[in-house]
Scaffold this active site. Structure first.
Site, short mmCIF file in Angstrom:
data_model
loop_
_atom_site.label_atom_id
_atom_site.label_comp_id
_atom_site.label_asym_id
_atom_site.label_seq_id
_atom_site.Cartn_x
_atom_site.Cartn_y
_atom_site.Cartn_z
N SER A 248 0.81 -1.21 0.00
CA SER A 248 0.00 0.00 0.00
C SER A 248 0.85 1.27 0.00
O SER A 248 1.70 1.42 -0.86
CB SER A 248 -0.94 -0.06 1.21
OG SER A 248 -2.05 0.73 0.96
N LYS A 252 4.25 2.22 -2.36
CA LYS A 252 4.60 3.43 -3.11
C LYS A 252 6.05 3.80 -2.77
O LYS A 252 6.86 4.12 -3.64
CB LYS A 252 3.67 4.60 -2.73
CG LYS A 252 2.16 4.29 -2.84
CD LYS A 252 1.31 5.50 -2.43
CE LYS A 252 -0.06 5.20 -1.84
NZ LYS A 252 -1.05 4.57 -2.64
N TRP A 339 -10.21 0.37 -4.75
CA TRP A 339 -9.62 1.68 -4.43
C TRP A 339 -8.23 1.82 -5.04
O TRP A 339 -7.82 2.90 -5.47
CB TRP A 339 -9.57 1.83 -2.90
CG TRP A 339 -9.17 3.18 -2.40
CD1 TRP A 339 -8.07 3.47 -1.66
CD2 TRP A 339 -9.88 4.42 -2.58
NE1 TRP A 339 -8.04 4.82 -1.37
CE2 TRP A 339 -9.14 5.42 -1.93
CE3 TRP A 339 -11.05 4.77 -3.25
CZ2 TRP A 339 -9.53 6.75 -1.91
CZ3 TRP A 339 -11.44 6.11 -3.23
CH2 TRP A 339 -10.69 7.08 -2.57
N HIS A 389 -7.64 -5.75 0.28
CA HIS A 389 -6.39 -5.00 0.40
C HIS A 389 -5.60 -5.56 1.59
O HIS A 389 -5.99 -5.36 2.74
CB HIS A 389 -6.78 -3.54 0.65
CG HIS A 389 -5.65 -2.58 0.66
ND1 HIS A 389 -4.92 -2.27 -0.46
CD2 HIS A 389 -5.13 -1.81 1.66
CE1 HIS A 389 -4.01 -1.37 -0.15
NE2 HIS A 389 -4.11 -1.08 1.13
C1 GTR Z 1 -5.40 4.54 1.84
C2 GTR Z 1 -4.84 5.35 0.72
C3 GTR Z 1 -4.14 4.45 -0.23
C4 GTR Z 1 -3.21 3.47 0.48
C5 GTR Z 1 -3.76 2.98 1.80
C6 GTR Z 1 -2.76 2.31 2.74
O1 GTR Z 1 -6.17 5.25 2.71
O2 GTR Z 1 -5.89 6.02 0.10
O3 GTR Z 1 -3.45 5.21 -1.18
O4 GTR Z 1 -1.98 4.00 0.65
O5 GTR Z 1 -4.32 4.00 2.53
O6 GTR Z 1 -1.60 2.68 2.81
O7 GTR Z 1 -3.18 1.41 3.45
#
Ligand code: GTR
Length: 414
Positions: A248, A252, A339, A389
């Protein structure tokens, strides 16, 4: 005027995705097409990297000249006697007020030679990745989370092992790999004011950089390269076989680190989404405007100019993935993680292929997204896993197989 996050239009309907055009990774600034690997390595790669620094993540400062490493504990009977647990503090400078990062290292006890390792930052402190009571408790600011057992932004024993589901340590050790992790908050606490106490402030003189020349993702990525600096010095670790991963937001950071630092031999992006592997110009799931509004501290201020105009970005994330070439790259999505835009992640990996092709490396080998739980590809590999996720055992198993294949190892039956 700032727009409230809830007013930003988000799309999750594939039929509503608007037309978009991806920049050609092989088109040089002089308008000529790059046709061989030397041109890519000597000119185009640097030019593309600079576009990401200038428009998305900000500048990446160099390594400080006076880092110090301190081994704080070694336990040769960790994880039921299968692993060696080492804890190391990296001091970024040798001054009294030195900023630092705590590494947690597990290495297979059975190793007869320097081992390949997986590395990645964690979300809530090293103590959350395994119930091992020997792990030092983080003393830094941590995000509150009931499930992890963190209240008042402080880690307590209640958080031990609470995020272990994301870290298949036993599996990694069983397969003959090591695992190295550090808490991302050691570099910058993840909130809009975090820069004030993180390295963007505390290291600004040593690194000759102002806080607004980069963002939190840049700071986390920089920390991953410092972690690599340590690995190169540890004789128990094979510094040429380091697999960098992240989930996540930390996916990045992993991608930005690996784009800048070619010492990472294999790159694995797990559900990294917007600002990670997913295409920004494709209107599906999280958008540039949304991410810059929810997390104004993650990217360089320059990225905000694209909030309403993703089409004006001179690059897109397929070019970030292309910056990994010719190194093996694995991009993974999850079916219920709309998402993060799984299709946008797939297409990004797909559109990185021409750069890999310059090096004679094969990419995904398919044009359409594969069914769930059916990994595809060679040097660029992709899967979409069943479920939400997350970073699961299934994901780890695919990455271990990929690392085995790429390193020419066979670790399945160790
Ligand atoms: C979310 C965000 C994502 C992702 C995620 C995470 O809220 O919108 O881009 O980075 O968090 O890191 O779990």
């Amino acid at each position: 005027m700032e727009i409230a996050a809830q007013d930003i239009l988000i799309n999750r309907d594939e039929t509503k995705v608007t037309a978009y055009k991806l920049p050609d990774p092989l088109l040089g600034v002089d308008g000529k097409k790059v046709t061989d690997p030397q041109q890519w390595t000597q000119q185009q790669r640097g030019a593309m990297l600079k576009l990401f620094a200038d428009n998305v993540y900000g500048r990446m400062p160099a390594k400080p000249g006076n880092m110090a490493f301190k081994i704080t504990s070694v336990d040769s009977f960790a994880l039921g006697g299968t692993a060696i647990r080492k804890q190391v503090t990296i001091f970024f400078t040798n001054t009294a007020s030195a900023a630092s990062m705590d590494l947690l290292i597990y290495l297979p006890k059975s190793a007869k030679e320097p081992v390949p390792v997986f590395i990645g930052l964690n979300f809530y402190g090293n103590q959350t990745i395994n119930a091992d009571s020997g792990i030092r408790l983080s003393t830094r600011w941590v995000m509150n989370d009931d499930q992890i057992g963190i209240t008042k932004n402080m880690a307590t024993d209640a958080s031990r092992g609470k995020d272990a589901g994301k870290w298949a340590v036993e599996e990694i050790i069983k397969r003959g790999y090591g695992l190295v992790t550090a808490y991302y908050g050691d570099l910058e606490p993840d909130h809009p004011d975090g820069w004030k106490t993180g390295i963007r402030t505390t290291m600004k003189t040593e690194l000759s950089i102002n806080e607004n020349e980069w963002g939190a993702i840049g700071a986390w990525a920089w920390g991953l390269s410092r972690l690599m600096d340590y690995l190169e010095k540890d004789k128990a670790i094979d510094g040429k076989k380091v697999v960098i991963t992240g989930h996540s937001r930390l996916g990045k950071a992993c991608l930005w680190a690996a784009a800048n630092d070619e010492r990472f031999a294999i790159v694995v992006s797990n559900n990294s989404g917007e600002g990670g592997a997913a295409l920004s110009k494709r209107w599906f799931g999280e958008t540039i405007e949304k991410i810059n509004t929810s997390f104004p501290h993650w990217f360089a201020p320059a990225f905000k100019q694209y909030n309403k105009h993703p089409e004006k970005l001179p690059i897109d994330q397929h070019i970030l993935l292309a910056l990994m070439a010719p190194r093996p790259l694995y991009v993974a999505s999850a079916a219920d993680d709309w998402w993060a835009d799984p299709k946008g992640e797939f297409l990004s990996a797909k559109n990185a292929e021409p750069v890999y092709a310059l090096f004679g490396k094969k990419g995904l080998g398919v044009t359409d997204m594969p069914p769930v739980d059916h990994p595809v590809g060679e040097t660029i590999r992709y899967h979409i896993r069943t479920g939400k996720h997350d970073f699961t055992l299934y994901d780890w198993q695919q990455y271990l197989d990929f690392a085995d294949k790429s390193f020419g190892r066979s670790s399945k039956h160790q």
